[in-house]
Write an enzyme that holds these catalytic residues in place. Structure first.
Site, PDB file in Angstrom:
ATOM      1  N   GLY A  15      45.872  31.439  25.098  1.00 40.68           N
ATOM      2  CA  GLY A  15      47.150  32.280  25.419  1.00 40.68           C
ATOM      3  C   GLY A  15      47.853  32.827  24.113  1.00 40.68           C
ATOM      4  O   GLY A  15      48.729  33.625  24.196  1.00 40.68           O
ATOM      5  N   ARG A  33      41.719  35.981  24.024  1.00 44.49           N
ATOM      6  CA  ARG A  33      42.156  37.316  23.363  1.00 44.49           C
ATOM      7  C   ARG A  33      42.424  37.476  22.100  1.00 44.49           C
ATOM      8  O   ARG A  33      42.159  38.214  21.550  1.00 44.49           O
ATOM      9  CB  ARG A  33      43.732  37.744  24.273  1.00 44.49           C
ATOM     10  CG  ARG A  33      44.174  38.973  23.733  1.00 44.49           C
ATOM     11  CD  ARG A  33      45.721  39.168  24.383  1.00 44.49           C
ATOM     12  NE  ARG A  33      45.841  38.447  25.635  1.00 44.49           N
ATOM     13  CZ  ARG A  33      46.002  38.888  26.830  1.00 44.49           C
ATOM     14  NH1 ARG A  33      45.678  40.402  27.130  1.00 44.49           N
ATOM     15  NH2 ARG A  33      46.087  38.051  28.028  1.00 44.49           N
ATOM     16  N   CYS A  57      40.244  57.897  42.233  1.00 43.90           N
ATOM     17  CA  CYS A  57      41.356  58.258  43.345  1.00 43.90           C
ATOM     18  C   CYS A  57      42.257  57.458  43.412  1.00 43.90           C
ATOM     19  O   CYS A  57      42.708  56.976  44.607  1.00 43.90           O
ATOM     20  CB  CYS A  57      40.730  58.843  44.565  1.00 43.90           C
ATOM     21  SG  CYS A  57      39.431  60.162  43.941  1.00 43.90           S
TER      22      CYS A  57
END
Ligand code: LLP
Length: 416
Positions: free
Chosen positions: A239, A277, A343
């Site tokens: 975290g 991360r 799209c």
């Protein structure tokens, strides 16, 4: 957000220019720096040398075999959340004995696979899971190593989709039910209680919630001891946040480590961390090329060949990624929305960016090493990007760009 300064007016990743990588491998393309991955791992490890600690890299953040192999060679363990991730870890040369298995929905097949592989610990997230693991271990005549993932009810102060430690979250077992559940686990014959686990969320930029969660976990460890339950490890999850914007700050690892180590002083339980991360985020880049410039009355759009299917974070979490041109241009900047060909109006990679752009330019999207490729999809039947690892002046293809035919090769038309 180093390691890549401009050199010779082209963005460099270690010893190679982004332009050269794009020419060689095409775009969109994920590029990782071996040096940056190594450095972040070593920095994390160095911060915890005074107490026994195992780093279990959170595979979900970047599961490429080359990345896993690199961390395995550095001594890392792995935090997995599926049987698929376990297979990847083993294929990459990781050691099962350094694997912790998190996740709320472990299937019977996954539990069996992990027991047979001999993982370090299951991070158990419910009473029902505890029973299931006990039953499967019994059938295999094995004992399953378990920790309970407790929910410390701490606000991680991060994006709600990636906060996991609040009472209302689906993760972990309620703090006030944990002791009773440990006592129950103790009565289950095919389990060995190893430790305790918590993970309160991702991209935390303040260490206070980590420390509050650690305090609660340590109080529980002490209470368990009074109930005759001794734990050998404490898993504090992942975290730790990283800076995505140049002016953003994230807690230095040393500050995080010293605060936790202070709380651990005099304690004998070893530590486990599950960073994702922190280890990979700023070691990765997504290269993309400008297809069209579309200047409207209200907004200017730079339509690039990467899209939300390649990097979902901006669309899903309104996440901000730094976007810079790979080459310098001597012309005035304009404000552009950097959008992809998908799209959906949510298909943007960055909004209102001041850049000097021309059609065909190469852009570098920074901090894309974590939850970039791993969350990519084939939406709009777009093949997933190639992945390349830079190692000094060398470059290695670590995942081929998908081929269109591969995308529907497992699909079948109805018989007439
Ligand atoms: N351990 C567990 C049990 C986790 O659920 C996670 C992340 C980690 C460790 C690693 O967390 P990290 O150190 O990477 O923050 N897709 C989102 C992030 C989702 C995180 C999910 N769990 C994003 O792109 O921001």
């Amino acid at each position: 957000m180093s390691p890549s300064p401009f050199a010779a007016s082209s963005f460099m990743i270690e010893g190679i220019s982004a332009l050269e990588i794009a020419q060689l491998y095409g775009t969109p393309c994920y590029v990782y720096s071996r040096a940056a991955l190594t450095q972040s791992y070593q920095k994390f490890a160095a911060a915890f040398t005074t107490h026994p600690a195992l780093i279990c890299f959170a595979v979900k953040s970047n599961p490429n075999l080359a990345v896993l192999n690199l961390f395995a060679r550095l001594g890392s363990g792995f935090d997995i959340v599926s049987g698929g991730e376990l297979s990847r870890v083993l294929a990459a040369g990781g050691s099962a004995q350094k694997v912790v298995f998190s996740g709320v929905g472990k299937s019977r097949a996954e539990i069996t696979q992990a027991l047979l592989a001999g993982i370090l610990c299951f991070n158990v997230e419910s009473a029902a899971e505890l029973d299931r693991i006990n039953e499967i271990a019994g059938k295999l005549q094995m004992r399953a190593p378990v920790s309970l993932r407790v929910n410390p009810d701490v606000d991680a102060k991060t994006h709600p989709y990636i906060a996991t430690g609040l009472k209302e979250s689906k993760f972990g077992v309620a703090f006030n039910e944990a002791i009773a559940l440990y006592q129950r686990a103790k009565t289950l014959k095919n389990l060995t209680i190893k430790g305790i686990d918590c993970h309160i969320g991702s991209q935390l930029t303040d260490i206070a919630p980590f420390l509050a969660a650690t305090d609660r976990v340590l109080a529980l460890v002490d209470a368990l001891r009074e109930h005759g339950i001794e734990l050998s490890h404490i898993d504090l999850g992942g975290g730790l946040g990283i800076p995505y914007e140049t002016h953003e700050s994230a807690p230095p690892i040393e500050k995080y480590a010293s605060a936790i180590l202070e709380k651990m002083s005099g304690r004998k339980e070893s530590l486990i961390f599950e960073p994702g991360r922190y280890l990979t985020g700023n070691a990765g880049f997504l290269l993309t090329q400008v297809e069209y410039l579309k200047e409207g009355q209200d907004r200017h759009f730079a339509i690039v060949n990467a899209a939300m299917n390649d990097l979902m974070r901006p669309a899903l979490y309104s996440a901000w990624h730094d976007i810079i041109p790979a080459q310098t241009r001597d012309q005035p900047e304009k404000i552009w929305d950097i959008v992809g060909p998908v799209c959906e109006s949510g298909d943007f990679l960055g909004r209102s960016r001041s850049l000097a752009l021309m059609e065909g330019d190469l852009l570098v999207i920074r901090s894309a090493g974590a939850y970039g490729m791993s969350m990519s999809s084939n939406y709009n039947t777009r093949p997933r990007a190639a992945e390349v690892m830079i190692d000094g002046k060398n470059h290695h293809l670590i995942r081929e760009r998908e081929k269109i035919n591969d995308l529907f090769s497992g699909e079948f038309c109805l018989p007439l």
